[in-house]
Motif scaffolding. Structure first.
Motif, PDB file in Angstrom:
ATOM      1  N   ASN A 152      -3.169   5.067   4.408  1.00  0.00           N
ATOM      2  CA  ASN A 152      -3.751   4.197   5.433  1.00  0.00           C
ATOM      3  C   ASN A 152      -4.959   3.446   4.870  1.00  0.00           C
ATOM      4  O   ASN A 152      -5.183   2.272   5.203  1.00  0.00           O
ATOM      5  CB  ASN A 152      -4.154   5.029   6.651  1.00  0.00           C
ATOM      6  N   ILE A 153      -5.756   4.126   4.016  1.00  0.00           N
ATOM      7  CA  ILE A 153      -6.889   3.453   3.371  1.00  0.00           C
ATOM      8  C   ILE A 153      -6.388   2.322   2.479  1.00  0.00           C
ATOM      9  O   ILE A 153      -6.948   1.215   2.470  1.00  0.00           O
ATOM     10  CB  ILE A 153      -7.705   4.478   2.552  1.00  0.00           C
ATOM     11  N   VAL A 154      -5.303   2.591   1.729  1.00  0.00           N
ATOM     12  CA  VAL A 154      -4.720   1.554   0.884  1.00  0.00           C
ATOM     13  C   VAL A 154      -4.211   0.388   1.733  1.00  0.00           C
ATOM     14  O   VAL A 154      -4.437  -0.789   1.401  1.00  0.00           O
ATOM     15  CB  VAL A 154      -3.574   2.144   0.030  1.00  0.00           C
ATOM     16  N   LYS A 155      -3.565   0.704   2.849  1.00  0.00           N
ATOM     17  CA  LYS A 155      -3.041  -0.346   3.738  1.00  0.00           C
ATOM     18  C   LYS A 155      -4.162  -1.208   4.291  1.00  0.00           C
ATOM     19  O   LYS A 155      -4.069  -2.444   4.314  1.00  0.00           O
ATOM     20  CB  LYS A 155      -2.257   0.314   4.880  1.00  0.00           C
ATOM     21  N   GLN A 156      -5.242  -0.569   4.737  1.00  0.00           N
ATOM     22  CA  GLN A 156      -6.365  -1.333   5.275  1.00  0.00           C
ATOM     23  C   GLN A 156      -7.023  -2.186   4.196  1.00  0.00           C
ATOM     24  O   GLN A 156      -7.442  -3.325   4.462  1.00  0.00           O
ATOM     25  CB  GLN A 156      -7.380  -0.372   5.892  1.00  0.00           C
ATOM     26  N   GLY A 157      -7.117  -1.631   2.966  1.00  0.00           N
ATOM     27  CA  GLY A 157      -7.701  -2.411   1.887  1.00  0.00           C
ATOM     28  C   GLY A 157      -6.877  -3.639   1.548  1.00  0.00           C
ATOM     29  O   GLY A 157      -7.416  -4.720   1.303  1.00  0.00           O
ATOM     30  N   LEU A 158      -5.551  -3.489   1.551  1.00  0.00           N
ATOM     31  CA  LEU A 158      -4.680  -4.626   1.251  1.00  0.00           C
ATOM     32  C   LEU A 158      -4.716  -5.686   2.338  1.00  0.00           C
ATOM     33  O   LEU A 158      -4.431  -6.859   2.075  1.00  0.00           O
ATOM     34  CB  LEU A 158      -3.241  -4.133   1.051  1.00  0.00           C
ATOM     35  N   SER A 159      -5.038  -5.282   3.559  1.00  0.00           N
ATOM     36  CA  SER A 159      -5.082  -6.253   4.656  1.00  0.00           C
ATOM     37  C   SER A 159      -6.351  -7.089   4.634  1.00  0.00           C
ATOM     38  O   SER A 159      -6.428  -8.112   5.332  1.00  0.00           O
ATOM     39  CB  SER A 159      -4.975  -5.512   6.001  1.00  0.00           C
ATOM     40  N   ARG A 160      -7.355  -6.653   3.855  1.00  0.00           N
ATOM     41  CA  ARG A 160      -8.616  -7.401   3.779  1.00  0.00           C
ATOM     42  C   ARG A 160      -8.641  -8.222   2.506  1.00  0.00           C
ATOM     43  O   ARG A 160      -9.299  -7.874   1.516  1.00  0.00           O
ATOM     44  CB  ARG A 160      -9.804  -6.443   3.844  1.00  0.00           C
ATOM     45  N   LEU A 161      -7.945  -9.324   2.508  1.00  0.00           N
ATOM     46  CA  LEU A 161      -7.859 -10.227   1.360  1.00  0.00           C
ATOM     47  C   LEU A 161      -8.893 -11.331   1.522  1.00  0.00           C
ATOM     48  O   LEU A 161      -8.921 -12.027   2.541  1.00  0.00           O
ATOM     49  CB  LEU A 161      -6.453 -10.814   1.242  1.00  0.00           C
ATOM     50  N   SER A 162      -9.764 -11.484   0.523  1.00  0.00           N
ATOM     51  CA  SER A 162     -10.815 -12.495   0.606  1.00  0.00           C
ATOM     52  C   SER A 162     -10.278 -13.859   0.199  1.00  0.00           C
ATOM     53  O   SER A 162      -9.178 -13.988  -0.340  1.00  0.00           O
ATOM     54  CB  SER A 162     -11.989 -12.105  -0.293  1.00  0.00           C
ATOM     55  N   ASN A 163     -11.085 -14.889   0.443  1.00  0.00           N
ATOM     56  CA  ASN A 163     -10.681 -16.248   0.082  1.00  0.00           C
ATOM     57  C   ASN A 163     -10.583 -16.435  -1.420  1.00  0.00           C
ATOM     58  O   ASN A 163      -9.893 -17.330  -1.899  1.00  0.00           O
ATOM     59  CB  ASN A 163     -11.684 -17.255   0.660  1.00  0.00           C
ATOM     60  N   SER A 164     -11.295 -15.584  -2.174  1.00  0.00           N
ATOM     61  CA  SER A 164     -11.254 -15.690  -3.630  1.00  0.00           C
ATOM     62  C   SER A 164      -9.999 -15.062  -4.225  1.00  0.00           C
ATOM     63  O   SER A 164      -9.793 -15.092  -5.435  1.00  0.00           O
ATOM     64  CB  SER A 164     -12.495 -15.010  -4.238  1.00  0.00           C
ATOM     65  N   GLY A 165      -9.168 -14.459  -3.356  1.00  0.00           N
ATOM     66  CA  GLY A 165      -7.957 -13.814  -3.830  1.00  0.00           C
ATOM     67  C   GLY A 165      -8.148 -12.358  -4.185  1.00  0.00           C
ATOM     68  O   GLY A 165      -7.191 -11.688  -4.590  1.00  0.00           O
ATOM     69  N   SER A 166      -9.373 -11.851  -4.048  1.00  0.00           N
ATOM     70  CA  SER A 166      -9.649 -10.463  -4.392  1.00  0.00           C
ATOM     71  C   SER A 166      -9.418  -9.559  -3.190  1.00  0.00           C
ATOM     72  O   SER A 166      -9.439 -10.004  -2.039  1.00  0.00           O
ATOM     73  CB  SER A 166     -11.083 -10.304  -4.899  1.00  0.00           C
TER      74      SER A 166
END
Length: 418
Positions: A152-166
């Motif tokens: 779930n932590i990995v899923k939440q991290g992947l959902s927070r994509l910044s404008n810089s692509g990171s």
């Protein structure tokens, strides 16, 4: 994946052993087997057998299941076997069949009489099964919960994509089963961010570098120069500069996009450096080029190595006042190529950044001499493909020294020459 499978397999095996150890004494204890009812039946069977009754006929008339088996069909301990031979009745308990009694029928033969469990007797087994699997499910849930939490932590991290692509850095416990996945995603995020940054820098560099020659061309066209005049020649130089800039940027973009398959071969390095010096030095430059060192043979891709050394050489020619020195230095496990010039040198705070793309130490050193700041970045990429390193330092000539260090194993003959 193998780690997750092994962890789950070991956990379930240990859980089964643990639950069996805890629950079995409560449901299938020795007290149940050696109950007073069992003792009474054994006593009755002993008396009937000694009175001469045929136990098979008696059990059939009583509705009990019986069969004749050999004494050797079952593995008896010495005590039970001696008791059977002496005429005593032995009782065993089977959870699925119920109470079973064994007594001698004839020489080396036993009669087995089974008192099957009724519905009331089977209820402990059903209760045992229900409790066993409920507890097993709870233990498996305890094992799955940390895995679910980290996923779930990995899923939440992947959902927070910044404008810089990171992607926001994903942090899980050191011993987590998904730690390798989190580390791989973090590395991917770093690479994507670097690629996005490179693309933005490339776009900015293209716009900045092309603007100056385009402005000069626009101005020259406005005055409509005649062919053969100085203005016409200046326009031709601007077009050549534009072509070189575009080609340099295309080359760098191609190298960043993928790593080519290297065509490795033995290359006489000093001979290669001489060819580069003879073919690449500009006419009327007034630069004295010297070469030093033994002619080492190194395993590399000749096309890309030629390109890397040529870029260093041209960089030294642009910044040298009068002298460029190319020297080869053999080490036990590496070969260093030094390219020195007697120019203005590189400040110590810039030496670690000189091989980065689009880096320019100052306007006077690079921009007036042309180039988009990609020549040394291309050198760094080629050296990395050959599993080597590169760096900059001060030269004994007073200017800059750029060093390529490539993997190399000297022969005994080469070492004696040094």
């Amino acid at each position: 994946m193998a780690r997750i499978f092994l962890s789950l397999y070991v956990f379930i095996a240990l859980a089964l052993i643990f639950l069996s150890t805890i629950l079995d004494p409560f449901f299938y204890s020795e007290d149940q087997i050696q109950s007073s009812e069992s003792v009474a039946i054994r006593t009755l069977l002993n008396n009937l057998a000694r009175s001469g009754f045929d136990m098979t006929e008696l059990s059939a008339e009583s509705g009990l299941h019986s069969r004749i088996i050999s004494l050797d069909d079952m593995s008896w301990n010495d005590k039970d076997k001696q008791a059977l031979i002496s005429g005593d009745t032995i009782s065993l308990f089977d959870p699925s069949l119920g109470q079973q009694f064994y007594l001698m029928y004839s020489d080396n033969q036993l009669v087995e009489i089974t008192f099957r469990q009724n519905e009331q007797k089977s209820s402990p087994f059903l209760l045992y099964s229900a409790i066993f699997y409920a507890l097993l499910g709870g233990l498996v849930a305890l094992w799955v919960w940390p895995l679910w939490r980290d996923l779930n932590i990995v899923k939440q991290g992947l959902s927070r994509l910044s404008n810089s692509g990171s992607i926001e850095k994903i942090t899980v416990a050191q011993g987590s089963l998904v730690r390798p996945i989190a580390d791989a995603i973090n590395n991917l995020s770093t690479q994507v961010s670097q690629l996005m940054l490179t693309q933005r820098e490339l776009t900015g560099a293209v716009a900045h570098e092309l603007r100056t020659p385009l402005s000069r061309l626009k101005f020259a066209l406005a005055i409509k120069p005649e062919p053969g005049t100085s203005q016409w020649e200046a326009m031709s130089e601007d077009v050549d500069e534009l072509e070189k800039l575009v080609q340099e940027m295309l080359n760098f973009t191609s190298m960043e996009a993928h790593e080519p398959e290297l065509n490795m071969s033995e290359i006489p390095l000093l001979t290669l450096c001489k060819q580069i010096a003879e073919s690449s030095i500009p006419q009327k430059s007034g630069i004295n080029v010297r070469l030093e060192g033994n002619d080492y043979s190194i395993l590399a891709d000749e096309h890309y190595l030629h390109r890397a050394i040529e870029n260093l050489f041209l960089n030294a020619i642009r910044h040298a006042h009068s002298t460029v020195l190319i020297s080869l230095h053999g080490k036990p496990k590496a070969l260093e190529i030094h390219v020195d010039d007697d120019g203005s040198g590189i400040k110590s705070e810039w030496q670690e950044k000189i091989f980065e793309p689009f880096f320019r130490p100052d306007e006077g050193r690079d921009r007036k001499r042309g180039g988009a700041g990609l020549g040394l970045a291309i050198v760094k990429r080629i050296v990395q493909w050959h599993h080597g390193t590169c760096w900059a330092t001060q030269s004994e000539l007073g200017g800059a020294r750029l060093v390529l260090c490539l993997p190399y194993q000297q022969s005994s003959a080469s070492q004696s020459n040094n």
